[in-house]
Motif scaffolding. Structure first.
Motif, PDB file in Angstrom:
ATOM      1  N   LEU A 363       0.829  -1.202   0.000  1.00  0.00           N
ATOM      2  CA  LEU A 363       0.000   0.000   0.000  1.00  0.00           C
ATOM      3  C   LEU A 363       0.866   1.257   0.000  1.00  0.00           C
ATOM      4  O   LEU A 363       0.579   2.239  -0.696  1.00  0.00           O
ATOM      5  N   GLU A 364       1.964   1.205   0.764  1.00  0.00           N
ATOM      6  CA  GLU A 364       2.860   2.370   0.793  1.00  0.00           C
ATOM      7  C   GLU A 364       3.545   2.563  -0.560  1.00  0.00           C
ATOM      8  O   GLU A 364       3.750   3.695  -1.003  1.00  0.00           O
ATOM      9  N   GLU A 365       3.904   1.470  -1.224  1.00  0.00           N
ATOM     10  CA  GLU A 365       4.502   1.582  -2.562  1.00  0.00           C
ATOM     11  C   GLU A 365       3.517   2.231  -3.531  1.00  0.00           C
ATOM     12  O   GLU A 365       3.881   3.104  -4.324  1.00  0.00           O
ATOM     13  N   LYS A 366       2.264   1.787  -3.491  1.00  0.00           N
ATOM     14  CA  LYS A 366       1.252   2.391  -4.358  1.00  0.00           C
ATOM     15  C   LYS A 366       1.057   3.864  -4.024  1.00  0.00           C
ATOM     16  O   LYS A 366       0.873   4.701  -4.919  1.00  0.00           O
ATOM     17  N   HIS A 367       1.105   4.177  -2.746  1.00  0.00           N
ATOM     18  CA  HIS A 367       0.975   5.575  -2.336  1.00  0.00           C
ATOM     19  C   HIS A 367       2.105   6.428  -2.893  1.00  0.00           C
ATOM     20  O   HIS A 367       1.873   7.516  -3.444  1.00  0.00           O
ATOM     21  N   GLN A 368       3.329   5.957  -2.788  1.00  0.00           N
ATOM     22  CA  GLN A 368       4.480   6.712  -3.296  1.00  0.00           C
ATOM     23  C   GLN A 368       4.414   6.863  -4.814  1.00  0.00           C
ATOM     24  O   GLN A 368       4.709   7.932  -5.360  1.00  0.00           O
ATOM     25  N   MET A 369       4.027   5.791  -5.501  1.00  0.00           N
ATOM     26  CA  MET A 369       3.901   5.891  -6.947  1.00  0.00           C
ATOM     27  C   MET A 369       2.782   6.861  -7.327  1.00  0.00           C
ATOM     28  O   MET A 369       2.900   7.638  -8.294  1.00  0.00           O
ATOM     29  N   ALA A 370       1.672   6.855  -6.574  1.00  0.00           N
ATOM     30  CA  ALA A 370       0.575   7.792  -6.838  1.00  0.00           C
ATOM     31  C   ALA A 370       1.021   9.229  -6.648  1.00  0.00           C
ATOM     32  O   ALA A 370       0.639  10.128  -7.424  1.00  0.00           O
ATOM     33  N   VAL A 371       1.848   9.496  -5.637  1.00  0.00           N
ATOM     34  CA  VAL A 371       2.360  10.861  -5.409  1.00  0.00           C
ATOM     35  C   VAL A 371       3.217  11.306  -6.591  1.00  0.00           C
ATOM     36  O   VAL A 371       3.075  12.429  -7.106  1.00  0.00           O
TER      37      VAL A 371
END
Length: 556
Positions: A363-371
């Motif tokens: 989830l954190e990886e997806k969050h960073q990629m979304a940013v």
């Protein structure tokens, strides 16, 4: 590769050398040393890649500033010409606005290229030519304001200005060519760094597997770890390629519709398996409308108050058991909302919906990629919106919202060529507000501007989408009607005249009284096959309408 992925990879690499055995022989020590060296080399390559990325961004900034400089010069030149021809003070203000923007851009370029002697030398020459160009433009305005419009003098000044502008454009192109060559070199350096990183990682993995193959348990652990790291690297490289390609397409897109299609396609690639979309605030800021979407079903539009990311002005992540969720989200598992902000302005939100449970790390990886994705999208959309706004300003009269004279002159040539080629009729209607000077003298210039603005609104309302309604200058307006016979043009002109006549205009507490117009109609091919012929015939018909008592339409 984003910062989180790089840190995550660095945290996992040392684990390759951690072997829980009681006896540490030469092979294990060698493997540990090898992994240490691999980590050090990987860090060096990563540092060089980050530095190359920074210089690549710097080059893009220089190219953007050069485009800005060229654009402001062209705007100043166009506004000067329009002001000299029409004496419309709006064009002078447009010229002054563009002229004031040029020195800061030159100063920014000087600062950006301070480490580049060649570019600094070119910038010195370019600055001299810009000063000369602005002096020529100002001289043209001063001569016109002092002596009135003199075609011969203005033509001489314009010719000199054109020569200087050509030299400026040549110098700007040389600087851009230089920067683009630097960009190619830096991109090549980035690709080389990524290749070295892959070589180092894979080389270290293979060597470690060979040395640790003597112990089945250790070799098995290594194989699993290597597979996981290889997948992470492949995913990171794929994300890099997709983001890079998307950014290039967005920068080259000409319309928002093109950009929205690009975002839908690359959003589906980067966030495969998840639903999501780009939502942009409407002009009234009271609704967020979907501009691009991918994955499963999602909301077409919602209010800004329904998104916590927009309300808080920062990324908002909600899981299935979270206390606070965005009302617009329909995700089963979790959702991510990232505000789209650029140049201190929030334009909308990026929404990612996860339909299946994921780990905290994923989830954190997806969050960073979304940013990272949101940052690129916001900047690209902001630049595209600015380009469209500048384009709209260059062809629209700011008071009446009608097309300006320059656009009209370009359009009539195209329409005449099409009418000649396809043997279609074409009409030109010239309209003039009767006794307009009386409105200014009696009620003031603001009331006169109000009359012109209302007239422009009537024209936009009563004309077809294919018609070209323009403000010709002062209180004179021109309507170009492709594929229209003289009789239909006469009927349309009278409809507009009656529409204006029926207005009950009030400015503040003052009743402005009845507003009437006179109009002259000219047609192709009856009145000629050139713009000058049609304009002359329409002007003659308009003058006849004035002399016959006004509030009427005459045919040339």
């Amino acid at each position: 590769m984003n910062s989180f992925q790089r840190l995550n990879l660095q945290a996992q690499l040392p684990q390759l050398g951690r072997v829980r055995v009681k006896r540490v022989d030469v092979l294990f020590i060698s493997a540990l040393l090898l992994l240490t060296i691999m980590l050090f080399v990987s860090y060096q390559i990563k540092t060089r890649l980050a530095d190359s990325n920074r210089w690549t961004a710097h080059t893009y900034t220089v190219l953007e500033r050069l485009d800005d400089l060229h654009g402001f010069l062209l705007e100043a030149q166009s506004a000067r010409r329009a002001y000299v021809l029409t004496r419309n003070k709006q064009y002078k203000l447009h010229y002054q606005f563009s002229a004031e923007k040029i020195p800061p851009v030159v100063a920014t370029l000087r600062e950006l290229t301070r480490d580049n002697t060649v570019q600094q030398q070119r910038l010195v020459k370019l600055g001299y030519m810009i000063d000369r160009k602005m002096h020529i433009l100002q001289t043209s305005i001063d001569v016109m304001e002092k002596e009135g419009y003199n075609a011969a003098v203005q033509a001489q000044i314009t010719e000199e200005g054109s020569v200087v502008m050509s030299m400026i454009a040549l110098d700007i192109n040389k600087m851009k060519d230089h920067e683009e060559n630097l960009l190619k070199e830096r991109r090549a350096a980035e690709q080389t760094s990524v290749l070295y990183l892959l070589v180092v990682v894979w080389g270290g993995i293979l060597a470690a597997m060979l040395m640790l193959s003597l112990t089945y348990l250790v070799a098995r652990r290594e194989a699993v770890t290597h597979a996981r790291l290889a997948g992470a690297l492949e995913s990171s490289n794929r994300d890099i390629r997709n983001l890079s390609e998307m950014t290039q397409f967005l920068q080259s897109s000409g319309t928002l519709a093109e950009a929205h299609d690009i975002l839908s396609r690359y959003g589906a690639r980067i966030f495969s398996g998840d639903s999501g979309g780009i939502y942009l605030l409407n002009p009234s800021k009271n609704l967020v409308v979907e501009a691009a979407g991918w994955g499963g079903a999602h909301t077409d539009q919602f209010g800004p108050e329904q998104c916590w990311g927009l309300r808080l002005g920062q990324p908002h992540i909600a899981t299935a058991d979270a206390d606070v969720r965005c009302p617009h989200c329909d995700a089963i598992s979790a959702s991510i909302c990232i505000p789209l902000a650029a140049q201190h302005e929030t334009m909308g939100v990026l929404h990612i919906g996860l339909t299946s449970p994921v780990s905290v790390a994923a989830l954190e990886e997806k969050h960073q990629m979304a940013v990272t994705f949101a940052e690129q999208v916001a900047l690209a959309l902001r630049n595209l919106l600015l380009r469209e706004q500048l384009k709209e300003l260059s062809i629209r009269d700011p008071l009446t919202a009608l097309l300006n004279r320059r656009f009209m002159e370009e359009s009539i040539q195209k329409e005449l060529a099409r009418a000649t080629r396809k043997k279609l009729p074409l009409c030109l209607v010239m309209m003039d507000v009767d006794h307009f000077k009386n409105f200014n003298d009696t009620f003031g210039h603001e009331a006169g501007d109000y009359v012109l603005k209302e007239f422009g609104h009537i024209l936009n309302t009563l004309t077809r989408e294919s018609d070209i309604a323009c403000r010709f200058g002062g209180e004179e307006f021109i309507l170009i009607m492709p594929e229209t016979s003289r009789s239909l043009a006469l009927e349309k002109a009278n409809t507009i005249r009656e529409g204006i006549k029926g207005l009950q205009l009030a400015f503040g507490k003052q009743q402005l009284g009845k507003v009437t117009i006179s109009a002259g109609v000219a047609s192709f091919p009856e009145n000629g096959d050139a713009f000058e012929h049609l304009l002359g015939a329409a002007d003659t018909a308009l003058y006849r309408a004035k002399s016959l008592g006004r509030d009427r339409v005459e045919v040339g």
